[in-house]
Design an enzyme around this catalytic site. Structure first.
Site, PDB file in Angstrom:
ATOM      1  N   GLU A   1       0.166   3.657   1.705  1.00  0.00           N
ATOM      2  CA  GLU A   1       0.229   4.088   3.109  1.00  0.00           C
ATOM      3  C   GLU A   1       1.618   3.836   3.690  1.00  0.00           C
ATOM      4  OE1 GLU A   1      -1.988   5.505   5.600  1.00  0.00           O
ATOM      5  OE2 GLU A   1      -2.782   6.223   3.710  1.00  0.00           O
TER       6      GLU A   1
ATOM      7  N   TYR B   1      -1.564   0.111  10.637  1.00  0.00           N
ATOM      8  CA  TYR B   1      -1.805  -0.561   9.348  1.00  0.00           C
ATOM      9  C   TYR B   1      -0.566  -0.434   8.457  1.00  0.00           C
ATOM     10  CZ  TYR B   1      -3.558  -1.036   4.531  1.00  0.00           C
ATOM     11  OH  TYR B   1      -3.733  -1.396   3.212  1.00  0.00           O
TER      12      TYR B   1
ATOM     13  N   SER C   1       0.813  -1.219   0.000  1.00  0.00           N
ATOM     14  CA  SER C   1       0.000   0.000   0.000  1.00  0.00           C
ATOM     15  C   SER C   1       0.848   1.272   0.000  1.00  0.00           C
ATOM     16  CB  SER C   1      -0.876  -0.005   1.259  1.00  0.00           C
ATOM     17  OG  SER C   1      -1.421   1.262   1.488  1.00  0.00           O
TER      18      SER C   1
HETATM   19  P1  NAP Z   1     -11.350  -4.660   1.558  1.00  0.00           P
HETATM   20  O1  NAP Z   1     -12.469  -4.320   0.634  1.00  0.00           O
HETATM   21  O2  NAP Z   1     -11.327  -4.132   2.941  1.00  0.00           O
HETATM   22  O3  NAP Z   1     -11.266  -6.261   1.602  1.00  0.00           O
HETATM   23  C1  NAP Z   1     -10.437  -6.915   2.527  1.00  0.00           C
HETATM   24  C2  NAP Z   1     -10.643  -8.402   2.385  1.00  0.00           C
HETATM   25  O4  NAP Z   1      -9.835  -9.058   3.383  1.00  0.00           O
HETATM   26  C3  NAP Z   1     -12.079  -8.871   2.631  1.00  0.00           C
HETATM   27  O5  NAP Z   1     -12.366  -9.955   1.792  1.00  0.00           O
HETATM   28  C4  NAP Z   1     -12.015  -9.341   4.083  1.00  0.00           C
HETATM   29  O6  NAP Z   1     -13.003 -10.299   4.418  1.00  0.00           O
HETATM   30  C5  NAP Z   1     -10.638  -9.988   4.083  1.00  0.00           C
HETATM   31  N1  NAP Z   1     -10.093 -10.211   5.413  1.00  0.00           N
HETATM   32  C6  NAP Z   1     -10.100  -9.356   6.472  1.00  0.00           C
HETATM   33  N2  NAP Z   1      -9.530  -9.928   7.550  1.00  0.00           N
HETATM   34  C7  NAP Z   1      -9.166 -11.172   7.164  1.00  0.00           C
HETATM   35  C8  NAP Z   1      -8.584 -12.277   7.818  1.00  0.00           C
HETATM   36  N3  NAP Z   1      -8.255 -12.217   9.115  1.00  0.00           N
HETATM   37  N4  NAP Z   1      -8.343 -13.403   7.127  1.00  0.00           N
HETATM   38  C9  NAP Z   1      -8.697 -13.490   5.812  1.00  0.00           C
HETATM   39  N5  NAP Z   1      -9.285 -12.489   5.143  1.00  0.00           N
HETATM   40  C10 NAP Z   1      -9.507 -11.353   5.794  1.00  0.00           C
HETATM   41  O7  NAP Z   1      -9.951  -4.252   0.898  1.00  0.00           O
HETATM   42  P2  NAP Z   1      -9.597  -3.911  -0.630  1.00  0.00           P
HETATM   43  O8  NAP Z   1      -9.814  -2.441  -0.838  1.00  0.00           O
HETATM   44  O9  NAP Z   1     -10.228  -4.889  -1.526  1.00  0.00           O
HETATM   45  O10 NAP Z   1      -8.016  -4.108  -0.605  1.00  0.00           O
HETATM   46  C11 NAP Z   1      -7.426  -5.370  -0.921  1.00  0.00           C
HETATM   47  C12 NAP Z   1      -6.006  -5.406  -0.362  1.00  0.00           C
HETATM   48  O11 NAP Z   1      -5.246  -4.354  -0.913  1.00  0.00           O
HETATM   49  C13 NAP Z   1      -5.893  -5.233   1.144  1.00  0.00           C
HETATM   50  O12 NAP Z   1      -4.795  -5.995   1.580  1.00  0.00           O
HETATM   51  C14 NAP Z   1      -5.594  -3.761   1.334  1.00  0.00           C
HETATM   52  O13 NAP Z   1      -4.903  -3.554   2.537  1.00  0.00           O
HETATM   53  C15 NAP Z   1      -4.730  -3.518   0.113  1.00  0.00           C
HETATM   54  N6  NAP Z   1      -4.750  -2.162  -0.448  1.00  0.00           N
HETATM   55  C16 NAP Z   1      -5.916  -1.556  -0.762  1.00  0.00           C
HETATM   56  C17 NAP Z   1      -5.887  -0.297  -1.356  1.00  0.00           C
HETATM   57  C18 NAP Z   1      -7.153   0.404  -1.758  1.00  0.00           C
HETATM   58  O14 NAP Z   1      -7.092   1.621  -1.995  1.00  0.00           O
HETATM   59  N7  NAP Z   1      -8.276  -0.285  -1.903  1.00  0.00           N
HETATM   60  C19 NAP Z   1      -4.652   0.306  -1.659  1.00  0.00           C
HETATM   61  C20 NAP Z   1      -3.482  -0.369  -1.331  1.00  0.00           C
HETATM   62  C21 NAP Z   1      -3.528  -1.620  -0.749  1.00  0.00           C
HETATM   63  P3  NAP Z   1     -14.489  -9.828   4.899  1.00  0.00           P
HETATM   64  O15 NAP Z   1     -15.246  -9.503   3.636  1.00  0.00           O
HETATM   65  O16 NAP Z   1     -14.977 -11.028   5.622  1.00  0.00           O
HETATM   66  O17 NAP Z   1     -14.299  -8.625   5.779  1.00  0.00           O
HETATM   67  O1  F7E Z   2      -9.075   7.975   3.927  1.00  0.00           O
HETATM   68  C1  F7E Z   2      -9.566  11.367   5.167  1.00  0.00           C
HETATM   69  C2  F7E Z   2      -8.642  10.471   5.957  1.00  0.00           C
HETATM   70  O2  F7E Z   2     -10.062   5.866   4.780  1.00  0.00           O
HETATM   71  C3  F7E Z   2      -8.548   8.859   2.972  1.00  0.00           C
HETATM   72  C4  F7E Z   2      -7.258   2.020   2.366  1.00  0.00           C
HETATM   73  O3  F7E Z   2      -7.764   1.339   1.253  1.00  0.00           O
HETATM   74  O4  F7E Z   2      -6.057   3.530   0.950  1.00  0.00           O
HETATM   75  C5  F7E Z   2      -7.008   3.470   1.998  1.00  0.00           C
HETATM   76  O5  F7E Z   2      -6.551   4.162   3.138  1.00  0.00           O
HETATM   77  C6  F7E Z   2      -8.335  10.219   3.581  1.00  0.00           C
HETATM   78  C7  F7E Z   2      -7.565  10.202   4.911  1.00  0.00           C
HETATM   79  O6  F7E Z   2      -8.357   5.818   2.888  1.00  0.00           O
HETATM   80  C8  F7E Z   2     -12.885  10.931   6.572  1.00  0.00           C
HETATM   81  O7  F7E Z   2      -8.180  11.122   7.136  1.00  0.00           O
HETATM   82  C9  F7E Z   2     -11.588  12.574   6.056  1.00  0.00           C
HETATM   83  O8  F7E Z   2      -6.631  11.247   4.913  1.00  0.00           O
HETATM   84  O9  F7E Z   2     -10.613   6.629   2.430  1.00  0.00           O
HETATM   85  P1  F7E Z   2      -9.641   6.533   3.524  1.00  0.00           P
HETATM   86  P2  F7E Z   2      -6.836   5.713   3.374  1.00  0.00           P
HETATM   87  O10 F7E Z   2      -6.673   5.962   4.812  1.00  0.00           O
HETATM   88  O11 F7E Z   2      -6.027   6.528   2.424  1.00  0.00           O
HETATM   89  C10 F7E Z   2      -4.773   2.979   1.276  1.00  0.00           C
HETATM   90  C11 F7E Z   2      -3.879   3.106   0.080  1.00  0.00           C
HETATM   91  C12 F7E Z   2      -4.855   1.608   1.841  1.00  0.00           C
HETATM   92  O12 F7E Z   2      -3.963   0.803   1.679  1.00  0.00           O
HETATM   93  C13 F7E Z   2      -5.959   1.346   2.808  1.00  0.00           C
HETATM   94  O13 F7E Z   2      -6.198  -0.051   2.920  1.00  0.00           O
HETATM   95  O14 F7E Z   2      -9.605  10.777   3.872  1.00  0.00           O
HETATM   96  N1  F7E Z   2     -10.930  11.442   5.719  1.00  0.00           N
HETATM   97  N2  F7E Z   2     -12.786  12.293   6.581  1.00  0.00           N
HETATM   98  C14 F7E Z   2     -11.712  10.399   6.029  1.00  0.00           C
HETATM   99  N3  F7E Z   2     -11.516   9.069   5.882  1.00  0.00           N
HETATM  100  C15 F7E Z   2     -12.519   8.246   6.285  1.00  0.00           C
HETATM  101  N4  F7E Z   2     -12.375   6.906   6.125  1.00  0.00           N
HETATM  102  N5  F7E Z   2     -13.688   8.723   6.843  1.00  0.00           N
HETATM  103  C16 F7E Z   2     -13.926  10.056   7.005  1.00  0.00           C
HETATM  104  O15 F7E Z   2     -14.969  10.474   7.501  1.00  0.00           O
END
Ligand code: NAP
Ligand code: F7E
Length: 349
Positions: free
Chosen positions: A138, A159, A136
């Protein structure tokens, strides 16, 4: 005729898992997914792909968990995948401050468990299992944009710390044991299937509900953070391409454009002819103990070596999400008018 390739996906029920499953099925793969046992159904995002297990199907679901190394080992023996996509995670940054130990267990140690299961399987059978690890942006935390593969990690949350551990564990298993492991360092990617407590979806859900009179206000945290938002459908294509390359490597995947939460609000509320400044309030409960101010990625390496490029910019993404959530809100309105009002679901993070 060659046998279809087999993929095993952890996190198949998540946003990315559902798009990746669609992509792999379209390429002829047999897809196996790990599903957590829950007291309610948690397969909404893949139900349209899943066929009754008693019929011929190319998608197979198995109970498992990243905290359960025995189950992971057994799954590898049973499924014998050619490719393993490790997408499972407690993926919410704000929640990771509330549940740091659990987050580290799943996001950091979970990856080590997967890698050790793959290493053991390969040693026993001589079969190669290519691994994709969902890293990520992050991990970059407070590092100055634009971030590349060469940028130092400066994580700002439990995280992000856990993802950094996972990243280096993957590099270490690659170098120590010669495993094929690719680290994707993906910037934020969204879609109509994004979880409703992430900021983009929280905004598109609320704006469309406000438009139809189902909700009055939207409460958010820090509006000044900048993110590089792409479309999840594009990003799973990059994951797949990483495992088709001749050698395993690490890649940044991003659009190269970042905007603030304020600007995203402008795009979404503007598309609905609404004035966000009158409808959005800041609630400190959504602030984070430490914030990541500015993520903007340079994906030149993925573009050059994988031939990958995003198809969807943040404006098209906002439009896609608004259109989808408007349909959802319209359905909600019909239900409400027929006396079947559902309590609004408010994520408290
Ligand atoms: P998501 O929608 O939150 O999905 C997470 C998945 O992980 C769900 O299927 C969840 O199952 C499963 N999971 C959670 N805890 C688990 C456990 N203990 N054992 C097995 N499975 C588990 O996330 P996503 O947005 O699709 O992201 C996919 C991956 O990419 C994650 O690793 C995330 O950290 C990473 N990532 C995401 C982003 C982004 O912007 N979306 C960017 C960079 C990296 P349930 O459905 O049962 O909760
Ligand atoms: O927050 C701000 C918050 O939770 C984005 C995950 O997929 O992307 C995701 O992480 C920004 C942050 O995503 C609210 O403070 C303001 O600055 O949508 P987010 P994230 O934290 O960037 C990365 C790449 C991952 O890997 C992660 O798994 O938005 N923000 N107000 C808020 N965020 C949330 N959630 N809720 C608010 O009310």
């Amino acid at each position: 005729m060659t046998a279809p390739r087999t993929a095993l996906i952890t996190g198949i029920t998540g946003q990315d898992g559902s798009y990746l499953t669609e992509l792999l099925l379209s390429k002829g793969y047999a897809v196996h997914g790990v599903v957590r046992r829950a007291s309610l159904f948690n397969t909404d995002r893949i139900d349209h792909l899943y066929v009754d297990p008693h019929q011929e199907s190319r998608i197979h679901l198995h109970y498992g968990d990243l905290t359960d190394s025995g189950a992971l080992r057994n799954l590898l023996e049973e499924v014998e995948p050619d490719e393993l996509y490790n997408l499972g995670a407690q993926s919410h940054v704000r929640v990771s401050f509330d549940q740091p130990e659990y987050t580290a267990d799943v996001v950091a140690l979970g990856v080590l468990r997967v890698l050790e299961a793959v290493r053991g399987h390969q040693r026993r059978t001589g079969r190669q299992v290519k691994v994709y690890q969902a890293g990520s942006s992050e991990m970059f935390g407070s590092a100055k944009p634009r971030q590349t593969e060469a940028t130092r990690f400066e994580p700002r949350s439990p995280y992000a710390c856990a993802k950094v551990f996972a990243h280096y564990q993957c590099v270490n298993h690659r170098e120590s044991y010669g495993l094929f492991i690719a680290n994707g360092v993906l910037f934020n990617h969204e879609s109509p299937r994004r979880g409703e407590t992430f900021v983009t979806r929280k905004i598109t859900r609320a704006a469309t509900r406000i438009k139809l009179g189902l909700q009055e206000k939207l409460y958010l945290g820090n509006l000044d953070a900048r993110r590089d938002w792409g479309f999840a459908g594009d990003y799973v294509e990059a994951m797949w391409r990483m495992l088709q390359a001749d050698r395993p490597d690490d890649y940044v995947v991003a659009t190269g454009e970042s905007i603030t939460i304020r600007a995203f609000l402008g795009l979404v509320f503007g598309a609905l002819d609404l004035d966000w400044e009158a409808l959005v309030e800041v609630d400190p409960r959504y602030f984070r103990p430490a914030e990541v101010d500015h993520l903007e990625g340079d994906s030149a390496k993925a573009r050059r070596l994988l031939g990958w490029a995003p198809t969807t910019d943040v404006r098209a993404l906002a439009k896609m999400m608004v259109e989808s959530d408007l349909r959802l809100a319209e359905r909600e309105l019909v239900l409400k008018r027929s006396g079947h009002e559902e309590a609004p679901r408010g994520g408290y993070r």
